[in-house]
Write a protein that holds these residues in place. Structure first.
Motif, PDB file in Angstrom:
ATOM      1  N   SER A 148       0.798  -1.100   0.020  1.00  0.00           N
ATOM      2  CA  SER A 148       0.054   0.066   0.030  1.00  0.00           C
ATOM      3  C   SER A 148       1.005   1.072   0.065  1.00  0.00           C
ATOM      4  O   SER A 148       2.106   1.104   0.263  1.00  0.00           O
ATOM      5  CB  SER A 148      -0.999  -0.097   1.137  1.00  0.00           C
ATOM      6  N   LEU A 149       0.410   2.200  -0.512  1.00  0.00           N
ATOM      7  CA  LEU A 149       1.023   3.784  -0.597  1.00  0.00           C
ATOM      8  C   LEU A 149       0.233   4.603   0.270  1.00  0.00           C
ATOM      9  O   LEU A 149      -0.976   4.491   0.229  1.00  0.00           O
ATOM     10  CB  LEU A 149       1.255   4.030  -1.992  1.00  0.00           C
ATOM     11  N   SER A 150       0.917   5.807   0.906  1.00  0.00           N
ATOM     12  CA  SER A 150      -0.090   6.683   1.232  1.00  0.00           C
ATOM     13  C   SER A 150       1.066   8.130   1.020  1.00  0.00           C
ATOM     14  O   SER A 150       2.225   7.933   0.954  1.00  0.00           O
ATOM     15  CB  SER A 150      -0.381   6.571   2.620  1.00  0.00           C
ATOM     16  N   GLU A 151       0.214   9.453   1.232  1.00  0.00           N
ATOM     17  CA  GLU A 151       1.115  10.438   1.095  1.00  0.00           C
ATOM     18  C   GLU A 151       0.730  11.215   2.599  1.00  0.00           C
ATOM     19  O   GLU A 151      -0.136  11.059   3.142  1.00  0.00           O
ATOM     20  CB  GLU A 151       0.466  11.310  -0.044  1.00  0.00           C
ATOM     21  N   GLN A 152       1.656  12.150   2.598  1.00  0.00           N
ATOM     22  CA  GLN A 152       1.342  12.901   3.863  1.00  0.00           C
ATOM     23  C   GLN A 152       0.046  13.857   3.836  1.00  0.00           C
ATOM     24  O   GLN A 152      -0.451  14.144   2.802  1.00  0.00           O
ATOM     25  CB  GLN A 152       2.432  13.970   4.118  1.00  0.00           C
ATOM     26  N   LYS A 190      -6.124  -0.834  18.366  1.00  0.00           N
ATOM     27  CA  LYS A 190      -5.224   0.286  17.944  1.00  0.00           C
ATOM     28  C   LYS A 190      -4.935   1.413  18.940  1.00  0.00           C
ATOM     29  O   LYS A 190      -6.046   1.925  19.250  1.00  0.00           O
ATOM     30  CB  LYS A 190      -5.443   0.575  16.518  1.00  0.00           C
ATOM     31  N   TYR A 191      -3.821   1.731  19.379  1.00  0.00           N
ATOM     32  CA  TYR A 191      -3.951   3.060  19.940  1.00  0.00           C
ATOM     33  C   TYR A 191      -4.079   4.058  18.962  1.00  0.00           C
ATOM     34  O   TYR A 191      -3.505   3.952  17.815  1.00  0.00           O
ATOM     35  CB  TYR A 191      -2.281   3.097  20.747  1.00  0.00           C
ATOM     36  N   ASP A 192      -4.307   5.178  19.589  1.00  0.00           N
ATOM     37  CA  ASP A 192      -4.294   6.453  18.791  1.00  0.00           C
ATOM     38  C   ASP A 192      -3.126   7.266  18.918  1.00  0.00           C
ATOM     39  O   ASP A 192      -2.970   8.006  19.615  1.00  0.00           O
ATOM     40  CB  ASP A 192      -5.607   7.394  19.360  1.00  0.00           C
ATOM     41  N   LEU A 193      -2.444   6.961  17.966  1.00  0.00           N
ATOM     42  CA  LEU A 193      -0.933   7.420  18.147  1.00  0.00           C
ATOM     43  C   LEU A 193      -0.832   8.877  18.133  1.00  0.00           C
ATOM     44  O   LEU A 193       0.035   9.395  19.029  1.00  0.00           O
ATOM     45  CB  LEU A 193      -0.006   6.827  16.837  1.00  0.00           C
ATOM     46  N   PRO A 194      -1.724   9.728  17.742  1.00  0.00           N
ATOM     47  CA  PRO A 194      -1.345  11.166  17.823  1.00  0.00           C
ATOM     48  C   PRO A 194      -1.575  11.603  19.334  1.00  0.00           C
ATOM     49  O   PRO A 194      -1.071  12.637  19.774  1.00  0.00           O
ATOM     50  CB  PRO A 194      -2.355  11.693  16.841  1.00  0.00           C
ATOM     51  N   ALA A 251       7.222  12.675  18.006  1.00  0.00           N
ATOM     52  CA  ALA A 251       5.827  12.132  17.829  1.00  0.00           C
ATOM     53  C   ALA A 251       5.779  10.759  18.536  1.00  0.00           C
ATOM     54  O   ALA A 251       4.658  10.199  18.894  1.00  0.00           O
ATOM     55  CB  ALA A 251       5.756  11.570  16.340  1.00  0.00           C
ATOM     56  N   MET A 252       7.038  10.078  19.191  1.00  0.00           N
ATOM     57  CA  MET A 252       6.925   8.964  19.737  1.00  0.00           C
ATOM     58  C   MET A 252       7.390   9.201  21.198  1.00  0.00           C
ATOM     59  O   MET A 252       7.752   8.199  21.866  1.00  0.00           O
ATOM     60  CB  MET A 252       7.885   7.900  19.145  1.00  0.00           C
ATOM     61  N   SER A 253       7.370  10.381  21.517  1.00  0.00           N
ATOM     62  CA  SER A 253       8.057  10.803  23.008  1.00  0.00           C
ATOM     63  C   SER A 253       7.160  10.295  24.222  1.00  0.00           C
ATOM     64  O   SER A 253       7.734   9.577  25.332  1.00  0.00           O
ATOM     65  CB  SER A 253       7.549  12.313  23.320  1.00  0.00           C
ATOM     66  N   LEU A 301       3.908  11.835   9.366  1.00  0.00           N
ATOM     67  CA  LEU A 301       3.825  10.330   9.088  1.00  0.00           C
ATOM     68  C   LEU A 301       3.314   9.628  10.083  1.00  0.00           C
ATOM     69  O   LEU A 301       2.846   8.444  10.279  1.00  0.00           O
ATOM     70  CB  LEU A 301       5.155   9.744   8.483  1.00  0.00           C
ATOM     71  N   ILE A 302       3.288  10.302  11.603  1.00  0.00           N
ATOM     72  CA  ILE A 302       2.385   9.737  12.861  1.00  0.00           C
ATOM     73  C   ILE A 302       0.935   9.138  12.126  1.00  0.00           C
ATOM     74  O   ILE A 302       0.480   8.196  12.619  1.00  0.00           O
ATOM     75  CB  ILE A 302       2.769  10.368  14.048  1.00  0.00           C
ATOM     76  N   GLU A 303       0.517  10.172  11.396  1.00  0.00           N
ATOM     77  CA  GLU A 303      -0.806  10.130  10.979  1.00  0.00           C
ATOM     78  C   GLU A 303      -1.064   8.809  10.192  1.00  0.00           C
ATOM     79  O   GLU A 303      -2.058   8.102  10.047  1.00  0.00           O
ATOM     80  CB  GLU A 303      -1.434  11.182  10.316  1.00  0.00           C
ATOM     81  N   ASN A 304      -0.067   8.711   9.095  1.00  0.00           N
ATOM     82  CA  ASN A 304       0.008   7.456   8.274  1.00  0.00           C
ATOM     83  C   ASN A 304       0.129   6.135   8.911  1.00  0.00           C
ATOM     84  O   ASN A 304      -0.486   5.100   8.589  1.00  0.00           O
ATOM     85  CB  ASN A 304       1.192   7.716   7.127  1.00  0.00           C
ATOM     86  N   LEU A 305       1.143   6.120   9.878  1.00  0.00           N
ATOM     87  CA  LEU A 305       1.233   5.098  10.771  1.00  0.00           C
ATOM     88  C   LEU A 305       0.074   4.599  11.554  1.00  0.00           C
ATOM     89  O   LEU A 305      -0.093   3.425  11.717  1.00  0.00           O
ATOM     90  CB  LEU A 305       2.571   5.507  11.527  1.00  0.00           C
TER      91      LEU A 305
END
Length: 507
Positions: free
Chosen positions: A232-236, A439-443, A475-477, A268-272
């Motif tokens: 799969s591909l995604s963009e910012q 899934k954790y909500d990463l943001p 983003a991963m703090s 890219l945290i949103e894409n992840l």
């Protein structure tokens, strides 16, 4: 400040007026430097596994896959290759007719047979000039050769994404980083069903090129490796773009409208966050090697993957005890000690907490995304990398920091940075689902105070650009983080085209 038509533009991007105002305020006040305790090192934040522990981790990883464990490979691939060819552009656009002895251009053309893209470059030179590369060099026409390499009328390597350049030569042709990531994925991330889930983040203007390359190479790679690929591909996302500012922190306007720029790899945290998998490996597009040199990469992907699953096993055990109330003071102390040992988590408040408060605190700290980052020993100047840093809540834990996040005027911090023994090669594995498979909500786990402000220009006008907290930095703090030493053989980035001449890319 913003006109009605600007607000409509914001709405189309998915950006609120409040976000824009916050970003403009951020330009004015800047980002704070982080408070650091020390650079992480062996025995104090960086785990160096014994051969027996590595073997145990590899077995745990194999069991995770055999039990049907989910795994994805996530590759940021939107970067343009233009910086790879900086010296080449300077030569082509400069006044010197011939490359200086010992210059990057001279070194690149010293032995054309080492170039993985030689066949394509020969074809471009024949088409443009009626001669191949070696004949042009013999005629003193190196500038024509380099122009055929980087300019749009030739191979356009200076305008393509890095992932689509030819990096490595094989008897049956040359491979791009995209193809090498497919092969690496087949060897490290195939699930129980023999499927490799692979995600590339790309820029919108290069997406079609990636789609065409994948359509071309996937069938042959599947036949060669014996796996099936789910790609799969995604963009910012436009909603992660940030407003540009003038030097006085007002919106930067062009053609009557405010200018928005991509928010950096932190976007890219949103894409992840959109990836539906418990385990995700993350690695940069240019850190690949040929087949003959991949054994260390394969081994240490399994090592860090298995070590992370071992950590996750223990976290689940502790969370189960906390959820059922099946714990006493001794077990709570064990949990706190384990988190200090594995994640360097310390907090002065822990000693003052009663058991009820400590259980709540530990549950919150345990129940969040998890990552294990491979760390390589420094062989050059120390800089950004693994540190023990103070978090917004007052606790301290392991963080990947950029040198720009550390106050250069703080002599104590500068001294600590110079003692760093390891650096961050962007080689990590993440667990992004909770113990119930949600899934954790990463943001929600981003530290907004860890972004960057940089100076840019547009059409000759100076502007300020705001980058979001980096994907493997801010983003991963608020994740649980462990650092594991991996060998330098696993880190072979291509920052300039001349890096392709290094033994690691000659196979």
């Amino acid at each position: 400040m913003l006109q009605p038509e600007d607000l409509k533009l914001l709405e189309e991007r998915g950006i609120t007026e409040e976000q824009v105002n916050d970003q403009l305020a951020r330009f004015a006040k800047g980002f704070p430097y982080l408070k650091i305790i020390d650079a992480a090192r062996q025995g104090a934040g960086i785990t160096v596994l014994t051969p027996a522990e590595e073997a145990q981790a590899i077995e745990r990883w194999k069991k995770y896959l055999a039990d049907g464990g989910e795994v994805y490979k996530f590759v940021p691939a939107s970067g343009a290759a233009s910086r790879m060819f900086k010296a080449m552009f300077e030569f082509v656009d400069g006044k010197e007719a011939r490359p200086a002895e010992g210059s990057p251009v001279a070194k690149l053309l010293a032995d054309p047979d080492k170039l993985p893209f030689l066949a394509d470059l020969n074809a471009a030179c024949e088409r443009l000039y009626g001669k191949d590369v070696k004949a042009l060099i013999a005629d003193g026409r190196e500038k024509d050769v380099i122009a055929a390499l980087i300019k749009p009328e030739g191979l356009n390597y200076g305008g393509l994404p890095k992932g689509l350049l030819k990096f490595h030569s094989y008897p049956d042709g040359s491979r791009t980083p995209v193809e090498e990531h497919l092969t690496e994925g087949a060897q490290t991330a195939a699930n129980y069903s023999g499927i490799v889930n692979l995600h590339f983040t790309v820029s919108s203007n290069h997406r079609k090129l990636f789609e065409e390359k994948l359509a071309e190479v996937v069938p042959a790679t599947e036949a060669r490796t014996g796996v099936k690929f789910n790609i799969s591909l995604s963009e910012q996302k436009p909603s992660t773009d940030t407003i540009a500012a003038n030097p006085d922190n007002t919106p930067f306007i062009e053609d009557g409208h405010p200018v928005f720029r991509p928010g950096g790899h932190g976007a890219l945290i949103e894409n992840l966050n959109d990836i539906d998998s418990a385990v995700v490996f993350i690695k940069n597009i240019d850190n690949v090697v040929p087949d003959a040199l991949r054994e260390p990469t394969i081994r240490y992907k399994q090592v860090i993957g298995g070590y992370m699953i071992e950590l996750h096993d223990k976290i689940n055990e502790y969370l189960q005890a906390l959820a059922t109330g099946n714990y006493d003071h001794r077990l709570l102390e064990e949990m706190a000690a384990w988190m200090k040992e594995r994640f360097s988590l310390t907090d002065e408040r822990i000693a003052k907490m009663n058991d009820t408060d400590l259980a709540v605190y530990l549950r919150e700290k345990l129940d969040r995304p998890l990552r294990v980052c491979g760390m390589v020993r420094n062989e050059g100047e120390p800089g950004g990398g693994p540190f023990i840093a103070v978090n917004p809540d007052g606790s301290a834990s392991l963080q990947v920091l950029e040198s720009t996040q550390i106050d250069p005027n703080n002599a104590e911090y500068v001294a600590k940075m110079k003692t760093a023994t390891h650096f961050n090669p962007v080689d990590l594995v993440c667990y992004i689902k909770d113990r119930y498979g949600r899934k954790y909500d990463l943001p929600k786990y981003v530290d907004p105070n860890t972004g960057f402000i940089s100076s840019k220009s547009s059409h000759g006008k100076e502007l300020k650009a705001l980058e979001l907290p980096g994907l493997w930095n801010g983003a991963m703090s608020n994740w649980n983080t462990a650092f594991v030493e991996v060998p330098i053989a696993t880190f072979n980035p291509v920052k300039t085209v001349n890096d392709l001449l290094r033994p690691a890319h000659q196979g």
